[in-house]
Design a protein around this motif. Structure first.
Motif, short mmCIF file in Angstrom:
data_model
loop_
_atom_site.label_atom_id
_atom_site.label_comp_id
_atom_site.label_asym_id
_atom_site.label_seq_id
_atom_site.Cartn_x
_atom_site.Cartn_y
_atom_site.Cartn_z
N SER A 25 46.45 29.78 36.62
CA SER A 25 47.03 28.75 35.83
C SER A 25 46.45 27.44 36.54
O SER A 25 46.53 27.44 37.52
N GLY A 26 46.69 26.41 35.77
CA GLY A 26 46.49 25.11 36.30
C GLY A 26 45.07 24.36 36.13
O GLY A 26 44.97 23.12 36.45
N ARG A 27 44.21 25.13 35.68
CA ARG A 27 42.99 24.37 35.29
C ARG A 27 41.95 25.25 34.42
O ARG A 27 42.58 26.38 33.84
N ILE A 28 41.05 24.72 34.10
CA ILE A 28 40.34 25.59 33.07
C ILE A 28 39.38 26.91 33.82
O ILE A 28 38.80 26.78 34.41
N PHE A 29 40.26 28.01 33.66
CA PHE A 29 39.75 28.92 34.16
C PHE A 29 38.31 29.49 33.93
O PHE A 29 37.80 30.08 34.94
N GLY A 30 37.98 29.71 32.93
CA GLY A 30 36.47 29.98 32.43
C GLY A 30 35.48 29.27 33.30
O GLY A 30 34.19 29.91 33.11
N SER A 31 35.58 28.37 34.03
CA SER A 31 34.58 27.74 34.65
C SER A 31 34.30 28.13 35.87
O SER A 31 33.38 27.74 36.76
N TYR A 32 35.26 29.03 36.55
CA TYR A 32 35.10 29.21 37.99
C TYR A 32 34.85 30.83 38.30
O TYR A 32 35.52 31.61 37.86
N ALA A 33 34.06 30.84 39.38
CA ALA A 33 33.86 32.28 39.98
C ALA A 33 35.34 32.84 40.77
O ALA A 33 35.96 31.76 41.27
N MET A 34 35.51 33.96 40.46
CA MET A 34 36.96 34.68 41.01
C MET A 34 36.38 35.85 41.99
O MET A 34 35.54 36.40 41.76
N GLY A 35 37.27 36.24 43.14
CA GLY A 35 36.98 37.13 43.83
C GLY A 35 38.18 38.13 44.02
O GLY A 35 39.27 37.37 43.90
N TRP A 36 38.03 39.30 44.51
CA TRP A 36 39.20 39.89 45.24
C TRP A 36 38.72 40.34 46.52
O TRP A 36 37.69 40.83 47.06
N PHE A 37 39.87 40.24 47.47
CA PHE A 37 39.69 40.48 48.69
C PHE A 37 41.04 41.39 49.26
O PHE A 37 41.79 41.60 48.38
N ARG A 38 40.78 42.17 50.31
CA ARG A 38 41.80 42.99 50.85
C ARG A 38 41.91 42.99 52.48
O ARG A 38 41.05 42.46 53.08
#
Length: 126
Positions: A25-38
């Protein structure tokens, strides 16, 4: 400001499956790459998977390739991590992360992500 909230972690037997979700939430999500880390106890945070802004390109750590699948639903501001054939060595706290610059390719480096969720625990029993 961007908020990321993970869910879906839990306790599962080896060979089982879990699906993690991360709602942004908080910005236009669809413009940004996302990652998962552990991060496992006593170990450094490590890259798991990443996806570009439109979901076309995905990237995986060798240790999870063929078992985990990252995806996103931009209409729901959500990125997912489907984890199959889980192993005890997958036990860790899993974090989702978002880059701060739009329309750039994902990265395997944690220091290139600006926003992080609080993490969700995944425990795989043998």
């Amino acid at each position: 400001q961007v908020q990321l909230v993970e869910s879906g972690g839990g306790l599962v037997q080896a060979g089982g499956s879990l699906r993690l979700s991360c709602v942004a939430s908080g910005r236009i999500f669809g413009s940004y790459a996302m990652g998962w880390f552990r991060q496992a106890p006593g170990k450094e945070r490590e890259f798991v998977a990443a996806i570009n802004w439109d979901g076309v390109s995905t990237y995986y750590a060798d240790s999870v390739k063929g078992r985990f699948t990252i995806s996103r639903d931009n209409a729901k501001n959500t990125v997912y991590l489907q984890m199959d054939s889980l192993k005890p060595e997958d036990t860790a706290v899993y974090y989702c992360a978002a880059k701060s610059i739009p329309y750039v390719i994902p990265s395997r480096r944690s220091d290139e992500y600006r926003y992080w969720g609080q993490g969700t625990q995944v425990t795989v029993s043998s």
